[in-house]
Design a protein around this motif. Structure first.
Motif, PDB file in Angstrom:
ATOM      1  N   LEU A   1     -32.103  23.343   9.947  1.00 54.72           N
ATOM      2  CA  LEU A   1     -31.165  22.904  10.488  1.00 54.72           C
ATOM      3  C   LEU A   1     -30.429  23.746  11.423  1.00 54.72           C
ATOM      4  O   LEU A   1     -30.243  24.908  11.422  1.00 54.72           O
ATOM      5  CB  LEU A   1     -30.135  22.674   9.421  1.00 54.72           C
TER       6      LEU A   1
ATOM      7  N   VAL B   1     -27.021  26.146  11.863  1.00 55.16           N
ATOM      8  CA  VAL B   1     -26.580  26.354  10.237  1.00 55.16           C
ATOM      9  C   VAL B   1     -27.098  27.582   9.666  1.00 55.16           C
ATOM     10  O   VAL B   1     -27.993  27.995   9.734  1.00 55.16           O
ATOM     11  CB  VAL B   1     -27.121  25.199   9.490  1.00 55.16           C
TER      12      VAL B   1
ATOM     13  N   ALA C   1     -23.277  22.069   6.975  1.00 56.87           N
ATOM     14  CA  ALA C   1     -23.753  20.691   7.189  1.00 56.87           C
ATOM     15  C   ALA C   1     -24.074  19.608   5.987  1.00 56.87           C
ATOM     16  O   ALA C   1     -25.058  19.049   5.870  1.00 56.87           O
ATOM     17  CB  ALA C   1     -25.149  20.699   8.204  1.00 56.87           C
TER      18      ALA C   1
END
Length: 297
Positions: free
Chosen positions: A268, A271, A279
């Protein structure tokens, strides 16, 4: 919040969803608490899953029944806590989703009790074959400064004196700036005031690198078995933050050969170390897809 008693603990946990739904055990990491799973748990419940989210030993309202029980923070001990909870709740089979320490517990459960675990998702921490800790690269060792601090007696004393302050530093530095608000940290940090939080924390990290730390012989067999398991057969999803400043994304690369069953790594962007908090929608979507694929097989 409910509590149940096992042989060693009074385990506090949150639960929700259909009582007869397939169960997902949500395991929090360090330094974190069950409230970190609130969004993901709600999404799972909306899709028919039952969620059980315990406070790990040393966290929140979970308490040891005896002062004589060694305060062990090893993954094998925490995995046995999870199985003991499942036994009390009469969960024959269940999925496990874990973040950080919870991820390590999830992999350990898949190694020690594969017949009980239907699916695994691990966030932020990669699978370690045979449960072996090796001194990391210089770059990763720098990220692990907090572990080395705890290996110094003076550092350990500072952690005992201010567990909340110690945890706050990790939240500030493990993810991109501005990812959390102080009210949410304060809510979470209530779990760190458990009198066993610091002893469990210190044992978990010091025992990785120092000889002579406290141990509990009841976990000898599990530790030996863990040391023999290199490949997991349980369907596994690994979710990694590309901007994780504690466990670099490179730490979870190239592990496919250690999984005999389906394995997927999701990276991700932007993140950090707390993907389920930073998230939550992307994490919930990925977990639901992973679990639904397993259920449809």
């Amino acid at each position: 919040m409910r509590t149940v008693r096992t042989e060693l603990l009074e385990i506090a946990f949150e639960e929700g969803g259909l009582a007869d739904g397939a169960t997902v055990l949500l395991l929090h990491g360090w330094p974190d608490a069950p409230c970190g799973w609130d969004f993901v748990a709600s999404r799972l419940q909306s899709q028919g899953w039952r969620t059980v989210t315990p406070y790990l030993r040393g966290s929140g309202a979970t308490r040891f029944l005896s002062e004589e029980t060694p305060r062990i923070g090893a993954a094998v001990a925490l995995a046995h806590d999870a199985i003991d909870l499942a036994d009390v709740l009469r969960l024959e089979q269940f999925a496990v989703i874990g973040h950080d320490w919870g991820a390590r517990i999830a992999y350990t459960l898949a190694a020690l009790f594969p017949e009980r675990i239907t699916a695994v998702a691990g966030l932020a921490v990669a699978y370690q074959p045979r449960g072996v800790f090796r001194v990391p690269s210089f770059e990763q060792s720098r990220r692990c400064w907090y572990q080395w601090l705890m290996c110094v007696d003076g550092g350990a004393e500072r952690v005992r004196a201010d567990p909340v302050g110690f945890a706050h530093i990790q939240w500030e530095t493990w993810s991109p700036e501005g990812w959390f608000d102080e009210a949410e940290f304060a809510r979470t940090a209530e779990s760190f005031m458990n009198p066993d939080w610091a002893p469990i924390t210190l044992n978990a990290y010091r025992s990785r690198w120092l000889a002579g730390e406290a141990w509990d012989a009841r976990y000898d067999a599990g530790q030996r078995k863990l040391g023999e398991v290199e490949v997991l057969s349980t369907p596994t999803l690994m979710i990694q933050g590309a901007a994780d400043r504690c466990d670099a994304a490179s730490e979870s690369e190239g592990l496919e050969r250690y999984f005999a069953g389906p394995y997927r790594r999701l990276l991700l962007g932007g993140v950090g170390h707390f993907p389920h908090r930073e998230a939550p929608t992307a994490v919930a979507d990925a977990i639901l897809h992973h679990l639904q694929r397993r259920e449809s097989r």
